[in-house]
Each structure stands twice: as C-alpha cells, then as structure tokens.
Scaffold this motif. Structure first.
Motif, PDB file in Angstrom:
ATOM      1  N   MET A 122       0.775  -0.887  -0.244  1.00 47.15           N
ATOM      2  CA  MET A 122       0.207   0.342  -0.137  1.00 47.15           C
ATOM      3  C   MET A 122       0.777   0.905  -0.215  1.00 47.15           C
ATOM      4  N   THR A 123       0.406   1.722  -1.060  1.00 43.03           N
ATOM      5  CA  THR A 123       1.394   2.926  -1.658  1.00 43.03           C
ATOM      6  C   THR A 123       0.987   4.686  -1.216  1.00 43.03           C
ATOM      7  N   GLY A 124       0.886   5.638  -0.597  1.00 44.43           N
ATOM      8  CA  GLY A 124       0.352   6.480  -0.307  1.00 44.43           C
ATOM      9  C   GLY A 124       1.184   8.137   0.158  1.00 44.43           C
ATOM     10  N   GLY A 125       1.266   9.366  -0.188  1.00 40.38           N
ATOM     11  CA  GLY A 125       1.628  10.133   0.409  1.00 40.38           C
ATOM     12  C   GLY A 125       3.395   9.792   0.589  1.00 40.38           C
ATOM     13  N   GLY A 126       4.016   9.300  -0.284  1.00 44.89           N
ATOM     14  CA  GLY A 126       5.967   8.417  -0.480  1.00 44.89           C
ATOM     15  C   GLY A 126       5.568   7.588   0.163  1.00 44.89           C
TER      16      GLY A 126
END
Length: 136
Positions: A122-126
């Motif tokens: 899960m990738t979000g906001g770097g």
C-alpha cells in the motif's frame, strides 16, 4: 487471477502506522486501526469471482465490509475509517492493482500471490506499507 480467490488472514504488517499518517488518517482513528486492523486481530480478506464481477469481503473486529467490482470500472466507496474515495481495480500481469483517490490523498494498493501468501503493498503520501496474508 484465480490464485486470489479464497480467504486470507493478516499475518504480518510493516510500516502501517507511517502509511496511515501519510494518507491522513486521524490520530484517534489510527489507534483504533492498530487494534482492529493489526497483526493478531484476525483481519481477513476473501476474494471471489463470478463471471467478470469480483467480490472482496473484509472482516475486522468492527464488522464486515463487502465490495463488488469489475476490473477497469471506477466506483464510489469509503476507506475503513469512513472517508469517501473513488476506487478502481485493474490487473497488471499477475498483480491486482487497486487505486483509491480521496479528497486529500491517493493510495495504490498492489496485491500479488505466491503459493499460500498474498502480499499487499500500500503506497500513499510517499510511504509504502507491506501487509502479508496467509491463506486460511
């Protein structure tokens, strides 16, 4: 994609707190999420497919959520903490890619299966969080 079909229980989680901060989950909700979505919580995902319609059921200590979708078709949903999102699932080779777009964040959730292990990045906001599930 038939290898995704089945029930999966969360077995390992790396960087989950940092990921939640990066996508804007409020502090109080992060505390709750750590308990009901963390390792040892018996959080379970179940995938099934009927024709071109997929169903994803998610069980947590707080209840059950069911999502029905078709690959490549955007739909309205909500994050587990209740924020509205636009969601789309696609496949990329042997990966199932889920894109969530909210008012203040975007998360790309990439799932792969190897034997009896489902890995979700899960990738979000770097920030990237790795969650591993075991087939049950």
């Amino acid at each position: 994609m038939a290898n995704f079909v089945g029930k999966w229980e969360l077995a390992e989680s790396i960087n989950f707190q940092e990921y939640m901060v990066a996508i804007g989950v409020e502090e109080e909700k992060r505390k709750i999420a750590s308990q009901v979505l963390g390792v040892g919580s018996k959080m379970t995902h179940e995938f099934s497919v009927n024709g071109d319609e997929w169903t994803l059921k998610i069980w947590t200590q707080n209840g059950e959520k069911e999502i029905k979708f078709k690959l490549g078709q955007e739909f309205d949903s909500a994050t587990l903490d209740g924020r509205p999102v636009k969601v789309m699932f696609n496949k990329d080779g042997d990966k199932l890619i889920e894109t969530q777009k909210g008012a203040t964040f975007e998360s790309i959730n990439e799932r792969t299966v190897s034997g009896d292990e489902l890995t979700m990045l899960m990738t979000g906001g770097g920030v990237t969080c790795t969650r591993k599930y075991r087939r049950v």
